[in-house]
Design a protein around this motif. Structure first.
Motif, PDB file in Angstrom:
ATOM      1  N   ASP A 171      12.407  -0.419  -4.478  1.00 41.40           N
ATOM      2  CA  ASP A 171      12.029  -1.627  -5.288  1.00 41.40           C
ATOM      3  C   ASP A 171      10.755  -2.207  -4.820  1.00 41.40           C
ATOM      4  O   ASP A 171      10.003  -3.100  -5.535  1.00 41.40           O
ATOM      5  CB  ASP A 171      12.809  -2.443  -5.673  1.00 41.40           C
ATOM      6  CG  ASP A 171      13.421  -3.580  -4.696  1.00 41.40           C
ATOM      7  OD1 ASP A 171      12.947  -3.409  -3.431  1.00 41.40           O
ATOM      8  OD2 ASP A 171      14.002  -4.505  -4.861  1.00 41.40           O
ATOM      9  N   GLY A 172      10.242  -1.806  -3.514  1.00 44.54           N
ATOM     10  CA  GLY A 172       9.038  -2.182  -2.997  1.00 44.54           C
ATOM     11  C   GLY A 172       9.398  -3.510  -2.219  1.00 44.54           C
ATOM     12  O   GLY A 172       8.357  -4.020  -1.435  1.00 44.54           O
ATOM     13  N   GLY A 217       0.740  -1.235  -0.010  1.00 44.12           N
ATOM     14  CA  GLY A 217      -0.106  -0.073  -0.020  1.00 44.12           C
ATOM     15  C   GLY A 217       0.827   1.214   0.053  1.00 44.12           C
ATOM     16  O   GLY A 217       0.505   2.210  -0.628  1.00 44.12           O
ATOM     17  N   ALA A 218       1.964   1.209   0.669  1.00 45.69           N
ATOM     18  CA  ALA A 218       2.797   2.342   0.479  1.00 45.69           C
ATOM     19  C   ALA A 218       3.686   2.369  -0.614  1.00 45.69           C
ATOM     20  O   ALA A 218       3.775   3.653  -1.054  1.00 45.69           O
ATOM     21  CB  ALA A 218       3.850   2.189   1.975  1.00 45.69           C
ATOM     22  N   HIS A 219       4.234   1.511  -0.982  1.00 44.80           N
ATOM     23  CA  HIS A 219       5.092   1.420  -2.257  1.00 44.80           C
ATOM     24  C   HIS A 219       4.356   1.959  -3.539  1.00 44.80           C
ATOM     25  O   HIS A 219       5.104   2.770  -4.339  1.00 44.80           O
ATOM     26  CB  HIS A 219       5.613   0.126  -2.574  1.00 44.80           C
ATOM     27  CG  HIS A 219       6.409  -0.007  -3.591  1.00 44.80           C
ATOM     28  ND1 HIS A 219       7.816   0.814  -3.749  1.00 44.80           N
ATOM     29  CD2 HIS A 219       6.218  -0.703  -5.065  1.00 44.80           C
ATOM     30  CE1 HIS A 219       8.436   0.223  -5.049  1.00 44.80           C
ATOM     31  NE2 HIS A 219       7.395  -0.200  -5.734  1.00 44.80           N
ATOM     32  N   ILE A 220       3.073   1.676  -3.721  1.00 41.19           N
ATOM     33  CA  ILE A 220       2.333   2.296  -4.863  1.00 41.19           C
ATOM     34  C   ILE A 220       1.987   3.615  -4.882  1.00 41.19           C
ATOM     35  O   ILE A 220       1.572   4.342  -5.769  1.00 41.19           O
ATOM     36  CB  ILE A 220       0.982   1.410  -5.071  1.00 41.19           C
ATOM     37  CG1 ILE A 220      -0.019   1.665  -4.006  1.00 41.19           C
ATOM     38  CG2 ILE A 220       1.422  -0.039  -5.406  1.00 41.19           C
ATOM     39  CD1 ILE A 220      -1.388   0.919  -4.317  1.00 41.19           C
ATOM     40  N   ILE A 270      -5.715  -0.815   3.435  1.00 37.54           N
ATOM     41  CA  ILE A 270      -7.056  -1.320   2.606  1.00 37.54           C
ATOM     42  C   ILE A 270      -6.467  -0.820   1.131  1.00 37.54           C
ATOM     43  O   ILE A 270      -6.665  -1.634   0.099  1.00 37.54           O
ATOM     44  CB  ILE A 270      -8.311  -0.810   2.780  1.00 37.54           C
ATOM     45  CG1 ILE A 270      -8.188   0.655   3.170  1.00 37.54           C
ATOM     46  CG2 ILE A 270      -8.855  -1.231   4.238  1.00 37.54           C
ATOM     47  CD1 ILE A 270      -9.636   1.348   3.052  1.00 37.54           C
ATOM     48  N   ARG A 271      -5.665  -0.034   1.019  1.00 34.62           N
ATOM     49  CA  ARG A 271      -5.301   0.373  -0.300  1.00 34.62           C
ATOM     50  C   ARG A 271      -4.101  -0.952  -0.814  1.00 34.62           C
ATOM     51  O   ARG A 271      -4.161  -1.432  -2.020  1.00 34.62           O
ATOM     52  CB  ARG A 271      -4.356   1.713  -0.396  1.00 34.62           C
ATOM     53  CG  ARG A 271      -3.751   2.153  -1.737  1.00 34.62           C
ATOM     54  CD  ARG A 271      -2.895   3.133  -1.933  1.00 34.62           C
ATOM     55  NE  ARG A 271      -3.482   4.326  -1.550  1.00 34.62           N
ATOM     56  CZ  ARG A 271      -2.899   4.948  -0.315  1.00 34.62           C
ATOM     57  NH1 ARG A 271      -1.926   4.490   0.385  1.00 34.62           N
ATOM     58  NH2 ARG A 271      -3.454   6.193   0.223  1.00 34.62           N
ATOM     59  N   ILE A 276       9.842   4.058   5.466  1.00 28.03           N
ATOM     60  CA  ILE A 276       9.582   3.416   6.837  1.00 28.03           C
ATOM     61  C   ILE A 276       8.122   3.667   7.361  1.00 28.03           C
ATOM     62  O   ILE A 276       7.632   4.790   6.938  1.00 28.03           O
ATOM     63  CB  ILE A 276      10.284   4.387   8.002  1.00 28.03           C
ATOM     64  CG1 ILE A 276      11.825   4.343   7.788  1.00 28.03           C
ATOM     65  CG2 ILE A 276       9.866   3.626   9.297  1.00 28.03           C
ATOM     66  CD1 ILE A 276      12.618   5.129   8.828  1.00 28.03           C
ATOM     67  N   VAL A 277       7.450   2.426   7.527  1.00 31.53           N
ATOM     68  CA  VAL A 277       5.944   2.639   7.533  1.00 31.53           C
ATOM     69  C   VAL A 277       5.881   2.346   9.067  1.00 31.53           C
ATOM     70  O   VAL A 277       6.082   1.105   9.610  1.00 31.53           O
ATOM     71  CB  VAL A 277       5.277   1.695   6.871  1.00 31.53           C
ATOM     72  CG1 VAL A 277       3.766   1.295   7.275  1.00 31.53           C
ATOM     73  CG2 VAL A 277       5.369   1.784   5.424  1.00 31.53           C
TER      74      VAL A 277
END
Length: 257
Positions: free
Chosen positions: A142-143, A116-119, A243-244, A126-127
């Motif tokens: 690179d995810g 969800g963060a990478h896209i 949820i993303r 850092i999440v």
């Protein structure tokens, strides 16, 4: 329509996506013994209030960190939504490298957050997910999921303080107006709140130092909003991160199917 079920140790989120946007979200307390029938009664009432119906769904995706609940959530989807759910962690290809010693130990919620963060956010990340536990996860440019840090959540710490010290009351967590508390409640609130700000700032600084390259910090989770405006260590607050990520996994899986 898609029903996304994101289950943490404290709360379970049910979110409805109509193909364009999230149109409804509800939270329930997580109880590992809650049956599919109990979920169905609760969910059908909320869907009806939103003008929706149980039979309107053509997909369901489940992310849970409570293994004993997955059986009942799967039965909810099969019996009442009449769809076969996609359960993250059960032979679901996520499409990202998992660069830790034991990839099977990575929690579903942490991997979903990584996607969800990478896209949305470029570069290394850092999440910080603030829930029952507070996790700090490192996502490469690179995810790839690189691992991270797990600490007790702020509510868990407050509850432990109350339970372990006979004379300390149970208090609500909120941002105190001052650091030095003038009574017991104020002192406890300051210690927990500003202590967690110190935890966040300290760990973010150490992670960045060890990673040794620019990183963007994303805050999410049930209590992340508490820290908004209290620290410069978090660059963005994103309540829809999980949820993303689930929606992206569903879309990738649907495309392959």
């Amino acid at each position: 329509m898609l029903l996304a079920i994101e289950q943490g140790n404290t709360n379970t989120l049910f979110a409805v996506h109509d193909g364009q946007t999230w149109i409804a979200q509800w939270r329930a307390a997580t109880h590992s013994t809650r049956t599919a029938d109990e979920y169905a009664v609760w969910l059908s009432q909320l869907l009806g209030m939103a003008g929706l119906a149980m039979g309107a769904f053509d997909g369901c995706i489940i992310s849970s960190v409570v293994p004993q609940s997955i059986f009942n959530l799967r039965n909810l989807a099969r019996r009442y939504l009449h769809v076969e759910p996609l359960v993250i962690g059960e032979n679901v290809e996520l499409g990202i490298p998992i660069r830790i010693d034991k990839p099977s130990e990575a929690g579903a919620d942490r991997l979903v957050n990584a996607i969800g963060a990478h896209i949305v956010y470029p570069g290394a990340l850092i999440v910080i997910d603030s829930g029952t536990a507070t996790t700090f996860d490192v996502i490469a440019a690179d995810g790839g999921f690189e691992g991270g840090v797990i600490a007790p959540g702020i509510n868990l710490s407050m509850e432990a303080l109350h339970n372990a010290a006979a004379k300390l009351p149970r208090v609500a967590i909120q941002k105190p107006q001052r650091i030095i508390g003038k009574d017991t409640v104020g002192a406890m609130q300051s210690g927990v709140f500003w202590g967690y700000i110190g935890l966040i700032e300290g760990l973010v600084a150490r992670i960045k130092s060890e990673w040794d390259r620019p990183m963007t910090v994303i805050g999410t989770g049930g209590v992340a909003s508490l820290f908004h405006g209290a620290t410069m260590a978090i660059d963005h607050f994103d309540s829809d991160l999980t949820i993303r990520g689930m929606l992206e996994i569903w879309r990738r899986h649907s495309t392959k199917a």
